[in-house]
Design a protein around this motif. Structure first.
Motif, PDB file in Angstrom:
ATOM      1  N   ASP A 286      36.929  47.733  59.491  1.00  0.00           N
ATOM      2  CA  ASP A 286      38.384  47.824  59.608  1.00  0.00           C
ATOM      3  C   ASP A 286      38.847  47.907  61.056  1.00  0.00           C
ATOM      4  O   ASP A 286      39.945  47.454  61.383  1.00  0.00           O
TER       5      ASP A 286
ATOM      6  N   TYR B  83      41.432  45.197  62.007  1.00  0.00           N
ATOM      7  CA  TYR B  83      42.733  45.608  62.521  1.00  0.00           C
ATOM      8  C   TYR B  83      43.129  44.763  63.730  1.00  0.00           C
ATOM      9  O   TYR B  83      44.237  44.224  63.791  1.00  0.00           O
ATOM     10  N   TRP B  84      42.216  44.641  64.702  1.00  0.00           N
ATOM     11  CA  TRP B  84      42.567  43.939  65.938  1.00  0.00           C
ATOM     12  C   TRP B  84      42.608  42.430  65.762  1.00  0.00           C
ATOM     13  O   TRP B  84      43.440  41.751  66.379  1.00  0.00           O
TER      14      TRP B  84
ATOM     15  N   HIS C 184      43.517  41.020  62.944  1.00  0.00           N
ATOM     16  CA  HIS C 184      44.758  40.852  62.187  1.00  0.00           C
ATOM     17  C   HIS C 184      45.974  40.963  63.111  1.00  0.00           C
ATOM     18  O   HIS C 184      46.898  40.146  63.042  1.00  0.00           O
ATOM     19  N   ARG C 185      45.953  41.946  63.975  1.00  0.00           N
ATOM     20  CA  ARG C 185      47.070  42.125  64.899  1.00  0.00           C
ATOM     21  C   ARG C 185      47.179  40.937  65.860  1.00  0.00           C
ATOM     22  O   ARG C 185      48.282  40.456  66.148  1.00  0.00           O
TER      23      ARG C 185
ATOM     24  N   HIS D 189      53.566  45.154  54.857  1.00  0.00           N
ATOM     25  CA  HIS D 189      53.066  44.206  55.855  1.00  0.00           C
ATOM     26  C   HIS D 189      53.587  42.793  55.570  1.00  0.00           C
ATOM     27  O   HIS D 189      53.745  41.992  56.485  1.00  0.00           O
TER      28      HIS D 189
ATOM     29  N   ASN E  64      51.350  47.811  59.653  1.00  0.00           N
ATOM     30  CA  ASN E  64      50.358  47.930  58.582  1.00  0.00           C
ATOM     31  C   ASN E  64      49.287  46.839  58.631  1.00  0.00           C
ATOM     32  O   ASN E  64      49.078  46.107  57.665  1.00  0.00           O
ATOM     33  N   PHE E  65      48.583  46.773  59.753  1.00  0.00           N
ATOM     34  CA  PHE E  65      47.538  45.767  59.922  1.00  0.00           C
ATOM     35  C   PHE E  65      46.211  46.174  59.304  1.00  0.00           C
ATOM     36  O   PHE E  65      45.354  45.330  59.062  1.00  0.00           O
ATOM     37  N   ALA E  66      45.990  47.456  59.097  1.00  0.00           N
ATOM     38  CA  ALA E  66      44.713  47.917  58.559  1.00  0.00           C
ATOM     39  C   ALA E  66      44.476  47.329  57.171  1.00  0.00           C
ATOM     40  O   ALA E  66      45.409  47.154  56.385  1.00  0.00           O
TER      41      ALA E  66
ATOM     42  N   LEU F 213      44.457  54.073  60.857  1.00  0.00           N
ATOM     43  CA  LEU F 213      44.309  53.250  62.061  1.00  0.00           C
ATOM     44  C   LEU F 213      45.675  52.784  62.559  1.00  0.00           C
ATOM     45  O   LEU F 213      45.919  52.723  63.763  1.00  0.00           O
ATOM     46  N   ASP F 214      46.565  52.456  61.633  1.00  0.00           N
ATOM     47  CA  ASP F 214      47.921  52.080  62.037  1.00  0.00           C
ATOM     48  C   ASP F 214      48.667  53.255  62.653  1.00  0.00           C
ATOM     49  O   ASP F 214      49.448  53.079  63.587  1.00  0.00           O
TER      50      ASP F 214
END
Length: 200
Positions: free
Chosen positions: A33, A37-38, A40-41, A134, A143-145, A151-152
């Motif tokens: 994750d 996360y990164w 996805h962001r 998201h 809400n990228f997690a 994490l968000d």
């Protein structure tokens, strides 16, 4: 395999593989994750990645199939980076197998059209209520997690208002991506501007 094995010393990888299966599973969820996360962001922030990721956000109705609505480039890039990290750390095959079942199940669940509130679990595990925001056309860069919503919170992109569902989903402004599998596969992008890197 050999290249990934060279990332960390053998004693580290052997130690990881020797941990209890449940501990390894938790470690895979965390490592995967952080990477997701990164990635996805970045897929929302960088135009050349957004052109592929926008296919996933083109859905205007959320249901369990929306999690599989992905451009090939988006899917391959994310999974390749995640599994490179997981393999490099040295988790045992059984733990990786358990994670594959978990991630497939959760991806289906969080896109589902279910209005459950999961109470005490919501700060610790991504739920439909969290992930649907998201996909809201009114909120960007939140809400990228994929698994761990904290994490968000840690990175300043957490958004979970009291409402269960957003009013609308999609790219916003009535925009739609190309229609049809081949047109989407060969897409050159959406006309939706890439959102700024600040949470709404």
């Amino acid at each position: 395999g050999t290249t990934l094995a060279a990332v960390l010393p053998a004693f580290w990888r052997d130690g990881i593989a020797g941990l209890p299966l449940l501990v390894q599973f938790a470690g895979i969820v965390l490592v995967s994750d952080l990477v997701q996360y990164w990635v996805h962001r970045a897929s929302h922030a960088l135009p050349w990645l957004w052109r592929f990721h926008a296919i996933h956000h083109d859905a205007v109705a959320m249901d369990w199939l929306a999690g599989s609505r992905l451009h090939l480039v988006d899917a391959v890039l994310t999974r390749a980076l995640v599994f490179a990290a997981v393999m490099a750390v040295g988790f045992a095959p059984a733990a990786i197998g358990a994670y594959l079942v978990f991630v497939a199940t959760q991806a289906t669940f969080v896109h589902g059209n279910v209005g459950w509130r999961l109470g005490w679990l919501e700060p610790f595990l991504v739920t439909p209520r969290f992930h649907h925001w998201h996909h809201a056309d009114s909120v960007q860069n939140v809400n990228f997690a994929v698994h761990l919503p904290w994490l968000d919170r840690l990175f300043g992109t957490h958004h979970l208002p009291r409402e269960v569902w957003p009013e609308r989903y999609g790219l916003g402004g009535g925009r739609r991506g190309p229609r049809g599998f081949w047109r989407q596969l060969l897409t050159t992008g959406s006309d939706r501007s890439v959102a700024s890197d600040s949470a709404s």
